[in-house]
Design an enzyme around this catalytic site. Structure first.
Site, PDB file in Angstrom:
ATOM      1  N   GLY A   1       7.448  10.664  -4.443  1.00 19.74           N
ATOM      2  CA  GLY A   1       8.198  10.171  -3.287  1.00 19.74           C
ATOM      3  C   GLY A   1       9.640  10.628  -3.147  1.00 19.74           C
ATOM      4  O   GLY A   1      10.151  10.730  -2.039  1.00 19.74           O
TER       5      GLY A   1
ATOM      6  N   ARG B   1       4.606  11.357   4.413  1.00 15.65           N
ATOM      7  CA  ARG B   1       5.764  11.812   3.634  1.00 15.65           C
ATOM      8  C   ARG B   1       6.657  12.751   4.440  1.00 15.65           C
ATOM      9  O   ARG B   1       7.850  12.854   4.193  1.00 15.65           O
ATOM     10  CB  ARG B   1       5.316  12.564   2.371  1.00 15.65           C
TER      11      ARG B   1
ATOM     12  N   PHE C   1       6.549  -2.466   4.404  1.00 14.02           N
ATOM     13  CA  PHE C   1       5.980  -1.306   3.726  1.00 14.02           C
ATOM     14  C   PHE C   1       6.479  -0.073   4.462  1.00 14.02           C
ATOM     15  O   PHE C   1       6.120   0.180   5.608  1.00 14.02           O
ATOM     16  CB  PHE C   1       4.441  -1.343   3.672  1.00 14.02           C
TER      17      PHE C   1
ATOM     18  N   ASP D   1      10.539  -1.363  -5.826  1.00 10.16           N
ATOM     19  CA  ASP D   1       9.853  -2.548  -5.318  1.00 10.16           C
ATOM     20  C   ASP D   1       9.790  -3.589  -6.444  1.00 10.16           C
ATOM     21  O   ASP D   1      10.744  -4.340  -6.639  1.00 10.16           O
ATOM     22  CB  ASP D   1       8.461  -2.112  -4.822  1.00 10.16           C
TER      23      ASP D   1
ATOM     24  N   LYS E   1      14.079  -2.458  -2.269  1.00 14.36           N
ATOM     25  CA  LYS E   1      13.270  -3.493  -1.603  1.00 14.36           C
ATOM     26  C   LYS E   1      13.101  -4.673  -2.553  1.00 14.36           C
ATOM     27  O   LYS E   1      12.426  -4.567  -3.569  1.00 14.36           O
ATOM     28  CB  LYS E   1      11.907  -2.901  -1.217  1.00 14.36           C
TER      29      LYS E   1
ATOM     30  N   ASP F   1       5.089   7.479   1.199  1.00 16.58           N
ATOM     31  CA  ASP F   1       3.740   7.633   1.741  1.00 16.58           C
ATOM     32  C   ASP F   1       2.995   6.316   1.831  1.00 16.58           C
ATOM     33  O   ASP F   1       3.358   5.321   1.205  1.00 16.58           O
ATOM     34  CB  ASP F   1       2.922   8.549   0.826  1.00 16.58           C
TER      35      ASP F   1
ATOM     36  N   GLU G   1      15.122   7.817  -7.158  1.00 22.35           N
ATOM     37  CA  GLU G   1      13.861   7.202  -6.721  1.00 22.35           C
ATOM     38  C   GLU G   1      13.789   7.137  -5.199  1.00 22.35           C
ATOM     39  O   GLU G   1      14.823   7.113  -4.528  1.00 22.35           O
ATOM     40  CB  GLU G   1      13.783   5.769  -7.267  1.00 22.35           C
ATOM     41  N   ASP G   2      12.598   7.055  -4.673  1.00 25.08           N
ATOM     42  CA  ASP G   2      12.436   6.824  -3.232  1.00 25.08           C
ATOM     43  C   ASP G   2      12.640   5.349  -2.910  1.00 25.08           C
ATOM     44  O   ASP G   2      13.428   4.995  -2.039  1.00 25.08           O
ATOM     45  CB  ASP G   2      11.071   7.320  -2.732  1.00 25.08           C
TER      46      ASP G   2
HETATM   47  P1  IMP Z   1       7.544  -0.491  -8.268  1.00 24.56           P
HETATM   48  O1  IMP Z   1       7.082  -0.043  -9.632  1.00 24.56           O
HETATM   49  O2  IMP Z   1       6.770  -1.696  -7.786  1.00 24.56           O
HETATM   50  O3  IMP Z   1       9.033  -0.689  -8.172  1.00 24.56           O
HETATM   51  O4  IMP Z   1       7.099   0.605  -7.264  1.00 24.56           O
HETATM   52  C1  IMP Z   1       7.755   1.771  -7.134  1.00 24.56           C
HETATM   53  C2  IMP Z   1       6.921   2.808  -6.431  1.00 24.56           C
HETATM   54  O5  IMP Z   1       5.925   2.239  -5.573  1.00 24.56           O
HETATM   55  C3  IMP Z   1       7.809   3.599  -5.517  1.00 24.56           C
HETATM   56  O6  IMP Z   1       8.435   4.653  -6.203  1.00 24.56           O
HETATM   57  C4  IMP Z   1       6.843   4.055  -4.452  1.00 24.56           C
HETATM   58  O7  IMP Z   1       6.192   5.215  -4.875  1.00 24.56           O
HETATM   59  C5  IMP Z   1       5.847   2.900  -4.339  1.00 24.56           C
HETATM   60  N1  IMP Z   1       6.235   1.972  -3.252  1.00 24.56           N
HETATM   61  C6  IMP Z   1       6.743   0.719  -3.350  1.00 24.56           C
HETATM   62  N2  IMP Z   1       6.991   0.159  -2.156  1.00 24.56           N
HETATM   63  C7  IMP Z   1       6.675   1.105  -1.246  1.00 24.56           C
HETATM   64  C8  IMP Z   1       6.756   1.162   0.203  1.00 24.56           C
HETATM   65  O8  IMP Z   1       7.214   0.237   0.904  1.00 24.56           O
HETATM   66  N3  IMP Z   1       6.336   2.329   0.760  1.00 24.56           N
HETATM   67  C9  IMP Z   1       5.854   3.385   0.053  1.00 24.56           C
HETATM   68  N4  IMP Z   1       5.780   3.385  -1.296  1.00 24.56           N
HETATM   69  C10 IMP Z   1       6.181   2.250  -1.938  1.00 24.56           C
HETATM   70 MG    MG Z   2       8.463   6.514  -6.351  1.00 31.59          MG
END
Ligand code: IMP
Ligand code: MG
Length: 171
Positions: free
Chosen positions: A41, A162, A149, A100, A128, A156, A96-97
Protein backbone atom coordinates in the site's frame (compact mmCIF):
# COMPACT_ATOMS: atom_id res chain seq x y z
CA UNK A 1 -22.74 -1.13 -6.36
CA UNK A 2 -19.72 0.28 -4.53
CA UNK A 3 -19.89 4.02 -3.89
CA UNK A 4 -16.75 6.16 -3.55
CA UNK A 5 -16.99 9.25 -1.33
CA UNK A 6 -14.11 11.72 -1.67
CA UNK A 7 -11.99 12.10 1.49
CA UNK A 8 -8.82 13.80 0.18
CA UNK A 9 -8.51 15.28 -3.30
CA UNK A 10 -5.39 14.96 -5.44
CA UNK A 11 -4.57 18.64 -4.75
CA UNK A 12 -5.03 18.25 -0.98
CA UNK A 13 -2.77 15.20 -0.98
CA UNK A 14 -0.06 17.00 -2.99
CA UNK A 15 0.02 19.98 -0.63
CA UNK A 16 -0.07 17.86 2.54
CA UNK A 17 2.65 15.46 1.34
CA UNK A 18 4.93 18.36 0.31
CA UNK A 19 4.46 20.02 3.73
CA UNK A 20 5.19 16.77 5.52
CA UNK A 21 8.35 16.23 3.45
CA UNK A 22 9.57 19.67 4.48
CA UNK A 23 9.05 18.85 8.16
CA UNK A 24 10.77 15.46 7.83
CA UNK A 25 13.70 17.08 5.98
CA UNK A 26 14.17 19.48 8.88
CA UNK A 27 13.85 16.76 11.53
CA UNK A 28 16.38 14.46 9.77
CA UNK A 29 18.82 17.15 8.66
CA UNK A 30 22.32 15.58 8.13
CA UNK A 31 21.16 12.15 9.35
CA UNK A 32 20.66 10.27 6.05
CA UNK A 33 17.69 8.21 7.28
CA UNK A 34 16.53 4.91 5.80
CA UNK A 35 12.91 5.05 4.70
CA UNK A 36 11.24 1.65 4.82
CA UNK A 37 8.05 1.45 2.78
CA UNK A 38 5.51 -1.19 3.70
CA UNK A 39 4.30 -3.05 0.62
CA UNK A 40 2.12 -2.96 -1.05
CA UNK A 41 0.00 0.00 0.00
CA UNK A 42 2.72 2.55 0.80
CA UNK A 43 4.44 2.61 -2.61
CA UNK A 44 2.51 5.62 -3.96
CA UNK A 45 2.88 7.74 -0.81
CA UNK A 46 6.57 6.88 -0.44
CA UNK A 47 7.28 7.74 -4.08
CA UNK A 48 5.68 11.18 -3.70
CA UNK A 49 7.14 11.86 -0.25
CA UNK A 50 10.79 11.25 -1.17
CA UNK A 51 10.58 13.51 -4.23
CA UNK A 52 9.78 16.48 -1.98
CA UNK A 53 12.69 15.90 0.45
CA UNK A 54 15.70 18.20 0.65
CA UNK A 55 17.91 15.60 2.40
CA UNK A 56 19.63 12.38 1.27
CA UNK A 57 17.76 9.19 2.09
CA UNK A 58 18.09 5.49 1.46
CA UNK A 59 14.95 3.55 0.57
CA UNK A 60 14.00 -0.06 1.15
CA UNK A 61 10.77 -2.02 1.33
CA UNK A 62 9.37 -4.79 3.46
CA UNK A 63 6.25 -6.74 2.57
CA UNK A 64 3.55 -7.40 5.15
CA UNK A 65 0.24 -9.15 4.65
CA UNK A 66 -2.59 -9.46 7.12
CA UNK A 67 -5.83 -8.67 5.38
CA UNK A 68 -6.75 -11.20 2.73
CA UNK A 69 -9.79 -9.79 1.00
CA UNK A 70 -11.63 -8.69 4.10
CA UNK A 71 -12.04 -5.20 5.48
CA UNK A 72 -10.66 -5.91 8.95
CA UNK A 73 -7.37 -7.38 10.11
CA UNK A 74 -7.12 -11.15 10.39
CA UNK A 75 -4.92 -10.42 13.40
CA UNK A 76 -2.15 -12.56 11.91
CA UNK A 77 0.65 -10.64 10.23
CA UNK A 78 2.98 -12.32 7.75
CA UNK A 79 6.27 -11.03 6.30
CA UNK A 80 6.14 -11.36 2.51
CA UNK A 81 9.41 -9.52 1.73
CA UNK A 82 12.51 -9.17 3.93
CA UNK A 83 14.54 -6.02 4.51
CA UNK A 84 17.62 -5.76 2.26
CA UNK A 85 19.49 -2.63 3.42
CA UNK A 86 21.66 -2.71 6.56
CA UNK A 87 19.97 -0.49 9.19
CA UNK A 88 22.33 -1.05 12.12
CA UNK A 89 22.84 2.31 13.88
CA UNK A 90 20.67 4.06 11.27
CA UNK A 91 17.69 6.35 11.72
CA UNK A 92 14.75 4.43 10.28
CA UNK A 93 11.45 5.92 9.18
CA UNK A 94 8.71 3.37 8.50
CA UNK A 95 6.37 4.63 5.77
CA UNK A 96 2.86 3.14 5.89
CA UNK A 97 -0.31 3.73 3.90
CA UNK A 98 -2.72 3.39 6.81
CA UNK A 99 -2.55 2.34 10.45
CA UNK A 100 -5.73 0.64 11.64
CA UNK A 101 -5.47 -1.91 14.50
CA UNK A 102 -1.72 -1.21 14.71
CA UNK A 103 -0.93 -4.95 14.72
CA UNK A 104 1.08 -4.79 11.48
CA UNK A 105 3.25 -1.97 12.81
CA UNK A 106 3.81 -3.62 16.17
CA UNK A 107 4.98 -6.71 14.29
CA UNK A 108 7.21 -4.63 12.00
CA UNK A 109 8.83 -2.56 14.78
CA UNK A 110 9.64 -5.82 16.56
CA UNK A 111 11.09 -7.35 13.35
CA UNK A 112 13.24 -4.26 12.67
CA UNK A 113 14.57 -3.97 16.23
CA UNK A 114 16.55 -7.19 15.69
CA UNK A 115 18.70 -5.27 13.15
CA UNK A 116 19.67 -2.71 15.83
CA UNK A 117 18.65 0.59 14.23
CA UNK A 118 19.55 3.80 16.09
CA UNK A 119 15.98 5.15 16.00
CA UNK A 120 12.69 3.96 14.52
CA UNK A 121 9.87 6.39 13.79
CA UNK A 122 6.56 5.93 12.02
CA UNK A 123 5.06 7.96 9.18
CA UNK A 124 1.65 7.10 7.77
CA UNK A 125 -0.60 8.59 5.13
CA UNK A 126 -3.73 7.78 7.18
CA UNK A 127 -4.03 7.31 10.94
CA UNK A 128 -7.37 5.50 11.44
CA UNK A 129 -7.99 5.30 15.16
CA UNK A 130 -11.27 3.62 16.01
CA UNK A 131 -10.02 0.02 15.86
CA UNK A 132 -6.54 0.59 17.37
CA UNK A 133 -5.51 -2.40 19.50
CA UNK A 134 -1.93 -1.43 20.39
CA UNK A 135 -0.48 1.75 21.85
CA UNK A 136 1.90 2.35 18.97
CA UNK A 137 3.19 5.93 18.66
CA UNK A 138 2.73 7.56 15.26
CA UNK A 139 5.26 10.33 14.62
CA UNK A 140 3.93 11.70 11.32
CA UNK A 141 0.47 11.40 9.78
CA UNK A 142 -0.98 13.22 6.78
CA UNK A 143 -4.61 12.61 7.71
CA UNK A 144 -6.29 11.41 10.91
CA UNK A 145 -9.72 9.76 10.82
CA UNK A 146 -11.84 7.70 13.14
CA UNK A 147 -13.28 5.11 10.82
CA UNK A 148 -14.27 4.18 7.28
CA UNK A 149 -12.66 1.97 4.67
CA UNK A 150 -10.41 4.10 2.51
CA UNK A 151 -9.17 3.33 -0.99
CA UNK A 152 -7.02 5.04 -3.61
CA UNK A 153 -3.50 6.53 -3.54
CA UNK A 154 -2.04 3.04 -2.94
CA UNK A 155 -4.85 1.80 -0.69
CA UNK A 156 -6.79 -1.17 -2.02
CA UNK A 157 -9.87 -3.22 -1.49
CA UNK A 158 -9.17 -6.77 -2.68
CA UNK A 159 -6.24 -5.35 -4.74
CA UNK A 160 -8.45 -2.86 -6.65
CA UNK A 161 -8.39 1.00 -6.51
CA UNK A 162 -4.66 1.46 -5.72
CA UNK A 163 -4.22 3.57 -8.85
CA UNK A 164 -6.76 6.29 -7.96
CA UNK A 165 -4.96 9.64 -7.47
CA UNK A 166 -7.30 10.72 -4.63
CA UNK A 167 -8.49 8.97 -1.45
CA UNK A 168 -12.09 7.81 -1.06
CA UNK A 169 -14.29 6.14 1.53
CA UNK A 170 -15.66 2.92 0.04
CA UNK A 171 -19.34 2.54 0.94
P1 IMP B 1 -3.46 -2.91 10.88
O1 IMP B 1 -2.47 -4.02 11.12
O2 IMP B 1 -4.85 -3.30 11.35
O3 IMP B 1 -3.02 -1.58 11.44
O4 IMP B 1 -3.65 -2.79 9.35
C1 IMP B 1 -2.75 -2.19 8.56
C2 IMP B 1 -2.94 -2.56 7.11
O5 IMP B 1 -4.28 -2.96 6.80
C3 IMP B 1 -2.69 -1.35 6.27
O6 IMP B 1 -1.32 -1.19 5.99
C4 IMP B 1 -3.53 -1.63 5.05
O7 IMP B 1 -2.81 -2.43 4.16
C5 IMP B 1 -4.73 -2.40 5.60
N1 IMP B 1 -5.87 -1.49 5.87
C6 IMP B 1 -6.35 -1.08 7.07
N2 IMP B 1 -7.39 -0.24 6.95
C7 IMP B 1 -7.56 -0.06 5.62
C8 IMP B 1 -8.46 0.76 4.83
O8 IMP B 1 -9.30 1.53 5.32
N3 IMP B 1 -8.29 0.66 3.48
C9 IMP B 1 -7.38 -0.14 2.88
N4 IMP B 1 -6.50 -0.90 3.57
C10 IMP B 1 -6.60 -0.86 4.93
MG1 MG C 1 -0.07 -1.28 4.60
Amino acid sequence: MAELILVLSQEEIETAVANLAEKISADYHRREPVFIGVLKGAFVFLADLIRHLSIDVKVDFVGLASYGNNRSSSGKVRLTKELEIDIENKDVLIVEDIVDSGLSLTYLVDYLSAFKPRTVRICTMIDKRERRETDIRIDYAVHVTDKGFLVGYGLDHAEVYRNLPAIYDLK
